[in-house]
Design an enzyme around this catalytic site. Structure first.
Site, PDB file in Angstrom:
ATOM      1  N   ASP A  42      -0.851  19.482  -3.967  1.00 33.18           N
ATOM      2  CA  ASP A  42      -1.455  20.547  -4.770  1.00 33.18           C
ATOM      3  C   ASP A  42      -2.617  21.236  -4.068  1.00 33.18           C
ATOM      4  OD1 ASP A  42       0.233  20.538  -6.864  1.00 33.18           O
ATOM      5  OD2 ASP A  42      -1.196  19.810  -8.362  1.00 33.18           O
ATOM      6  N   ALA A  44      -3.270  21.635  -0.880  1.00 26.72           N
ATOM      7  CA  ALA A  44      -2.788  22.515   0.183  1.00 26.72           C
ATOM      8  C   ALA A  44      -2.149  23.769  -0.393  1.00 26.72           C
ATOM      9  CB  ALA A  44      -1.793  21.769   1.066  1.00 26.72           C
ATOM     10  N   LYS A 177     -13.597  15.869   0.195  1.00 30.57           N
ATOM     11  CA  LYS A 177     -14.193  14.848  -0.654  1.00 30.57           C
ATOM     12  C   LYS A 177     -13.102  14.256  -1.551  1.00 30.57           C
ATOM     13  CE  LYS A 177     -15.619  17.121  -4.925  1.00 30.57           C
ATOM     14  NZ  LYS A 177     -14.964  16.234  -5.867  1.00 30.57           N
ATOM     15  N   HIS A 269     -21.410  18.132  -5.166  1.00 31.34           N
ATOM     16  CA  HIS A 269     -21.651  19.565  -5.372  1.00 31.34           C
ATOM     17  C   HIS A 269     -23.089  19.862  -5.791  1.00 31.34           C
ATOM     18  CE1 HIS A 269     -17.464  19.843  -4.831  1.00 31.34           C
ATOM     19  NE2 HIS A 269     -17.067  19.774  -6.094  1.00 31.34           N
ATOM     20  N   LYS A 361     -19.392  27.382 -16.854  1.00 33.12           N
ATOM     21  CA  LYS A 361     -20.288  28.068 -15.922  1.00 33.12           C
ATOM     22  C   LYS A 361     -20.898  27.048 -14.974  1.00 33.12           C
ATOM     23  CE  LYS A 361     -24.443  27.871 -18.853  1.00 33.12           C
ATOM     24  NZ  LYS A 361     -25.489  28.667 -19.532  1.00 33.12           N
ATOM     25  N   ARG A 365     -31.068  27.079 -12.607  1.00 29.68           N
ATOM     26  CA  ARG A 365     -32.050  27.676 -13.519  1.00 29.68           C
ATOM     27  C   ARG A 365     -33.439  27.143 -13.158  1.00 29.68           C
ATOM     28  NH1 ARG A 365     -31.622  30.286 -18.542  1.00 29.68           N
ATOM     29  NH2 ARG A 365     -29.363  30.097 -18.265  1.00 29.68           N
ATOM     30  N   LYS A 399     -35.623  36.277 -15.815  1.00 32.28           N
ATOM     31  CA  LYS A 399     -36.040  36.463 -17.208  1.00 32.28           C
ATOM     32  C   LYS A 399     -37.548  36.667 -17.236  1.00 32.28           C
ATOM     33  CE  LYS A 399     -34.632  33.553 -20.266  1.00 32.28           C
ATOM     34  NZ  LYS A 399     -34.224  32.283 -20.914  1.00 32.28           N
TER      35      LYS A 399
END
Length: 510
Positions: A42, A44, A177, A269, A361, A365, A399
């Protein structure tokens, strides 16, 4: 401006240090062979081959010098492999067809010499057909495989498929990974592969380091004067690095349960993003200078405290038939990391990731401290925040508090907004895998994980992971479609995050 031209100009804008001279001459070396191991899988099919196709379409892979080899145990023909990946390459039938003709398939085992000797024979025939001088050819092996087979595959590559590199050629290995499951297994894996290849030949890929907004972090921090005096504990109250998905494991339950959200997302990550947010300015943009600074950040992280993490598991996760009935694997985690150095002492870095939440998402922040002497009495409206939205709808916005238009002196929260879809209309944002494969061809290891960096990352999380694996730490239940366990929001408030009520960022329309 064509997309390929734009990518070249964007790359070159980082200055001469980004790509040392030897990277520029790679394209003048001998022919290039790209070998995708695990070609029928999958990863690849959905990521590796599409990334290669897009590089080909943009002119980074010259059909006169490159050939792509797929290798796997599945006994299929060249055309069978081409048919499997065709649907993932786009709708330009003519270019897709030309690209697919560059692909040849070789079937063989991952731990026996016969298959790899055949693979080497096919690669050598390609090199001879291109009149590539011995010692000048380039071989890139992409391991789209589970980590358990990395050692035997690397042994076979070393024994059967290495090329002579006397005239500028090379052999490079791209490793996906997860790099182990804890400190011991990662070090064991690194030791086995390190016996076969030098660190300069190894490219441990973390696709988050190829994302446009992640790659923008160093530019934002070190090329803009107004950030320099603000980026420290005197002005920043806390930093959140967040990954949220609005769906569950969905077909990956068995695989996911073996790793969990910390191993799958946070330890790699999000921790990589933290390094780029927190690191000191490197001496230059040379890969080793950047990676040196990232390692310093990881080595400065204090042990995780028992009262500064929350684990969760969404209700219904164990209904998946591939997940054990008594699974203790977290599908959600909020972890507070503390960096013990002069810049960040006292600033909580909050890493949060979860599945089956109320939104999808990934963002950074940065929340600033309250304004001292608030003469406008507007603190209740919220603090200043600098938000970098990694996906979807790539954007960065600040902001800030402004005067509400009208006759009254009242304040309201608004934003300074750089939304990529609006600002860079028609400019393609390359996929992370495209960038990272191109970096590998160029020999630029800036966006790849070095061995000591990997070790330092596992040292942070291994103690907590072992407590979860033993059943000592239990995840709390949460409803699918929610924000996660309520204890996670309570932890954020406890460490000083002030949530803004009444303000919602709305992506601008074109």
């Amino acid at each position: 401006m064509g997309s390929g031209q734009w990518m070249v100009e964007r790359r070159s804008s980082f200055g001469n240090d980004s790509f040392p001279k030897e990277h520029e001459t790679d394209s003048e070396s001998g022919c290039l062979s790209i070998i995708v191991l695990g070609a029928s899988g999958d990863l690849a099919k959905k990521k590796t081959f599409p990334a290669l196709y897009h590089l080909y379409r943009q002119g980074f892979l010259d059909s006169n010098e490159v050939h792509i080899f797929g290798y796997a145990r599945t006994k299929i023909s060249d055309d069978d492999l081409r048919d499997r990946i065709r649907g993932y390459l786009g709708k330009d039938a003519e270019h897709v067809s030309k690209f697919l003709q560059l692909i040849k398939y070789v079937s063989g085992s991952y731990d026996s010499e016969d298959g790899f000797q055949l693979l080497d024979k096919e690669i050598s025939q390609h090199e001879e057909s291109k009149n590539s001088a011995e010692g000048s050819s380039r071989r890139l092996f992409y391991l789209a495989l589970p980590p358990s087979v990395y050692p035997p595959v690397c042994r076979m590559i070393k024994k059967c498929c290495m090329n002579n590199s006397d005239l500028g050629g090379w052999t490079r290995i791209v490793i996906e990974k997860p790099f182990g499951k804890d400190l011991e297994s990662a070090e064991n894996l690194s030791a086995q592969i390190g016996e076969l290849f030098e660190e300069a030949q190894l490219y441990r890929i973390d696709h988050y380091l190829g994302k446009e907004l992640v790659q923008n972090l160093l530019v934002l921090r070190f090329a803009n004067r107004f950030f320099l005096p603000l980026w420290n504990r005197d002005n920043i109250a806390n930093v959140q690095i967040v990954f949220r998905e609005d769906f569950g494991t969905e077909g990956r339950g068995g695989y996911f349960d073996e790793y969990g959200i910390i191993r799958d997302i946070i330890q790699n990550h999000l921790l990589q993003v933290l390094c780029l947010v927190a690191m000191e300015k490197p001496v230059s943009l040379k890969p080793e200078h950047i990676r040196d600074e990232k390692v310093k950040v990881l080595q400065s992280v204090l042990p995780i405290q028992d009262n500064e993490f929350v684990l969760g598991q969404y209700e219904g996760y164990r209904d998946d038939p591939t997940v054990p009935d008594q699974s203790n694997t977290p599908t959600f985690a909020t972890v507070v990391l503390r960096i013990h150095n002069e810049r960040w002492e006292g600033v909580p870095f909050i890493l949060k990731a979860g599945k089956a939440l109320n939104s999808r998402k990934a963002e950074i922040r940065v929340q600033f401290k309250d304004v001292p002497g608030d003469i406008f009495k507007c603190q209740k409206q919220g603090r200043n925040e600098f938000v970098i939205r990694l996906q979807p709808l790539e954007a960065m916005y600040m902001k800030l508090t402004v005067k509400q238009p009208g006759l009254e002196m009242s304040t309201v929260q608004s934003e300074l907004d750089l939304s990529y879809m609006q600002r860079y209309q028609g400019v393609p944002i390359p996929e992370a895998y495209e960038r990272l494969i191109l970096d590998t061809i160029r020999g630029d290891q800036q966006h790849f994980v070095r061995r000591d960096e990997l070790k330092a990352a596992w040292e942070i999380f291994t103690p907590l992971l072992h407590r979860i694996d033993s059943g000592e730490m239990k995840p709390k239940d949460y409803q699918p479609g929610s924000r996660g366990p309520v204890e996670a929001d309570e932890l954020l408030a406890k460490v000083g995050y002030v949530q803004t009520h009444g303000y919602i960022w709305i992506p601008p329309t074109l």
